[in-house]
Design a protein around this motif. Structure first.
Motif, PDB file in Angstrom:
ATOM      1  N   LEU A 182       0.832  -1.201   0.000  1.00  0.00           N
ATOM      2  CA  LEU A 182       0.000   0.000   0.000  1.00  0.00           C
ATOM      3  C   LEU A 182       0.867   1.251   0.000  1.00  0.00           C
ATOM      4  N   ARG A 183       1.976   1.204   0.724  1.00  0.00           N
ATOM      5  CA  ARG A 183       2.888   2.359   0.754  1.00  0.00           C
ATOM      6  C   ARG A 183       3.509   2.608  -0.608  1.00  0.00           C
ATOM      7  N   LEU A 184       3.900   1.536  -1.304  1.00  0.00           N
ATOM      8  CA  LEU A 184       4.468   1.698  -2.642  1.00  0.00           C
ATOM      9  C   LEU A 184       3.445   2.272  -3.614  1.00  0.00           C
ATOM     10  N   GLY A 185       2.170   2.007  -3.376  1.00  0.00           N
ATOM     11  CA  GLY A 185       1.112   2.542  -4.225  1.00  0.00           C
ATOM     12  C   GLY A 185       0.642   3.923  -3.807  1.00  0.00           C
ATOM     13  N   GLY A 186       1.261   4.502  -2.777  1.00  0.00           N
ATOM     14  CA  GLY A 186       0.891   5.841  -2.341  1.00  0.00           C
ATOM     15  C   GLY A 186      -0.333   5.893  -1.464  1.00  0.00           C
ATOM     16  N   GLY A 187      -0.661   4.791  -0.790  1.00  0.00           N
ATOM     17  CA  GLY A 187      -1.852   4.738   0.039  1.00  0.00           C
ATOM     18  C   GLY A 187      -1.529   4.550   1.506  1.00  0.00           C
ATOM     19  N   ALA A 188      -2.545   4.672   2.343  1.00  0.00           N
ATOM     20  CA  ALA A 188      -2.413   4.492   3.787  1.00  0.00           C
ATOM     21  C   ALA A 188      -3.803   4.277   4.358  1.00  0.00           C
ATOM     22  N   ARG A 240      -2.427   8.667   0.562  1.00  0.00           N
ATOM     23  CA  ARG A 240      -1.662   9.028   1.755  1.00  0.00           C
ATOM     24  C   ARG A 240      -1.943  10.467   2.198  1.00  0.00           C
ATOM     25  N   ALA A 241      -1.992  11.393   1.258  1.00  0.00           N
ATOM     26  CA  ALA A 241      -2.230  12.797   1.622  1.00  0.00           C
ATOM     27  C   ALA A 241      -3.584  12.953   2.302  1.00  0.00           C
TER      28      ALA A 241
END
Length: 517
Positions: free
Chosen positions: A297-303, A332-333
């Motif tokens: 998920l982090r590599l995909g820009g998510g959280a 993530r933002a």
């Protein structure tokens, strides 16, 4: 009590659960009927019974199962009563062992409403009232079930909430179906097909078709061994496709109609397509938030955003979702922005997304080089142990190909271990905000914890032999919420003690000896 429903609850005294539960139980018992009928078909077919006899026995068994389930539910409803007074919510239940549960209204901290598809058809809802302690200690009071109207009225009454909407410009967050792109970024995408095949094999076995499943597996294995260059990539692709599809469907069912809104003094989460879930939490019981970023998920820009609150440390035993999750996987933002609104917590100044600003936290303080060195040494020692084991195995194994294959383990472990060590060290950080103690750690799953300093009840200082040699220690903040403690790992000895002393002034001071300058 501040509404008509509350007054009616008081006037009626002891009340029964919803009688429609009998119809719901009868429908749910059909799942048991299917298993029983499948077993009988398999058994009676082997005895060469006539079709008419098999049908009669299966019908009788089905009727017996449904009758038994409904009879049990009748007994349960007849022996269960609940009432709401001005001070307490009480529940009397039990068929053979009678129990009397009572919760003071001033200790009610969360109300959870849940309705599966069958319950929704009959207008029923299960109400779980939490007191802020861990569910494993049996402190939840469960009314299973109430009518939908009764459940909603009881929720508002327990939380002392009227019908007036909360002030604000709208909900904190609502589902955007574009977030579904994050659903496959989980381990489910790699294991989903195996779980589906396992369930299919078990189902075929229960229906007496184990031979068919075994023959299919043997045929697949023969095809793989005959054409490995074509079969292996194809199987991996199918596995990934099935897993991704399962993750997408699970996301849609769990987070469909998602809505997080702020009501007066509380947060309310509503989600679910088939099984609806509604959770209401008092904001004064919140002790912080967690930003969780698993590797994919982090590599995909998510959280994901999770709450740190009393009474939500564990999910129910029959649920797979995290009970503390406030959001599905999302950008993530947006996760940081939402966490800021919920906990009044700013994003770190070094974060690669917009900061909240104006709350005075600043950048995360990196941990010393000794923390990175510890992780690198640990990775090298692990690889050395694996290499020694591979050497021993290659000396003992009789096959030439196996002697070379065992060395693949330490060979692959070396780069992965080094990456894990460096990434874990890079993730370490801490900060002290105006209201929160912030700590971050983790390589495979990176977690940023913003813990309300007012919720810290004590400190645990841990210093191992190797930490002492590197001038490091671990500071653990104890709290009544979430996991119970949150760690600042491998921080410099002086920085860690100073951080604890400043986070909760006066709590650690009597135990500190400061060097005179």
């Amino acid at each position: 009590m501040n509404d008509d429903a509350g007054a009616s609850f008081l006037e009626e005294g002891w009340r029964r659960l919803a009688g429609r539960s009998l119809w719901a139980s009868a429908v749910k018992s059909l799942a048991i009927v299917a298993g029983v009928v499948a077993g009988l078909l398999r058994f009676l077919t082997g005895l060469d019974w006539p079709i008419g006899g098999i049908v009669a026995v299966c019908a009788a068994a089905a009727a017996l199962v449904v009758s038994a389930v409904v009879a049990y539910d009748v007994a349960r409803l007849r022996t269960t009563r609940w009432r709401l007074t001005r001070e307490r919510l009480e529940l009397r239940s039990g068929i053979t062992l009678r129990r009397h549960r009572s919760i003071p209204l001033d200790r009610v901290r969360s109300v959870n409403l849940r309705a599966d598809p069958v319950a929704r058809v009959f207008g029923l809802t299960v109400v779980k009232v939490g007191t802020g302690e861990h569910a494993a200690e049996g402190t939840e009071l469960v009314l299973d079930p109430l009518t939908r109207h009764e459940a909603e009225s009881l929720r508002r009454t327990l939380l002392r909430q009227d019908e007036r909407p909360a002030d604000g410009d709208g909900p904190l967050a609502e589902l955007r179906w574009s977030w579904i792109r994050y659903a496959p970024l989980s381990l489910w995408s790699f294991t989903g097909a195996a779980l589906v095949l396992g369930a299919l094999y078990k189902g075929l076995d229960s229906f007496g078709a184990k031979r068919l499943a075994t023959e299919a597996a043997d045929g697949l294995w023969d095809w793989v061994t005959a054409r490995p260059l074509v079969a292996v990539p194809l199987i991996l692709a199918v596995n990934l496709a099935v897993g991704a599809l399962g993750a997408v469907l699970l996301f849609a069912e769990s987070w469909g109609r998602y809505r997080l809104e702020r009501e007066p003094g509380r947060l309310r989460l509503h989600r679910g397509l088939l099984t609806t879930r509604s959770l209401t939490l008092e904001e004064r019981r919140l002790r912080g938030v967690e930003i969780s970023e698993p590797l994919l998920l982090r590599l995909g820009g998510g959280a994901r955003v999770k709450t740190i609150a009393t009474g939500l440390g564990k999910a129910d035993e029959h649920e797979t979702e995290d009970a503390a999750a406030l959001t599905p996987p999302l950008p993530r933002a947006l996760a940081w922005s939402l966490a800021t609104k919920i906990a009044n917590t700013p994003a770190p100044a070094d974060a690669p997304w917009p900061t909240a600003g104006g709350l005075g936290m600043g950048a995360l303080v990196p941990h010393p080089a000794a923390a990175r060195r510890r992780r690198i040494v640990r990775a090298l020692v692990t690889v050395a142990v694996l290499a020694a084991a591979a050497g021993l195995a290659s000396w003992l194994l009789p096959w030439q190909w196996s002697r070379a294959a065992v060395w693949a383990v330490p060979t692959l472990a070396l780069p992965f271990g080094m990456w894990l060590a460096v990434e874990s060290a890079r993730s370490l950080g801490h900060a002290l905000g105006r209201r929160h103690l912030v700590t971050r750690q983790g390589a495979v799953v990176r977690s940023t914890i913003a813990l309300d300093r007012r919720g810290v009840s004590g400190w645990t200082i841990t210093e191992s032999y190797f930490q002492r040699r590197g001038g490091l220690l671990t500071v653990s903040a104890a709290t009544a919420a979430g996991k119970g403690h949150y760690d600042v790992v491998d921080v410099d000895r002086g920085d860690g003690l100073e951080l604890a002393a400043r986070a909760v002034p006066g709590l650690l001071e009597p135990f500190l000896v400061r060097e005179k300058k």
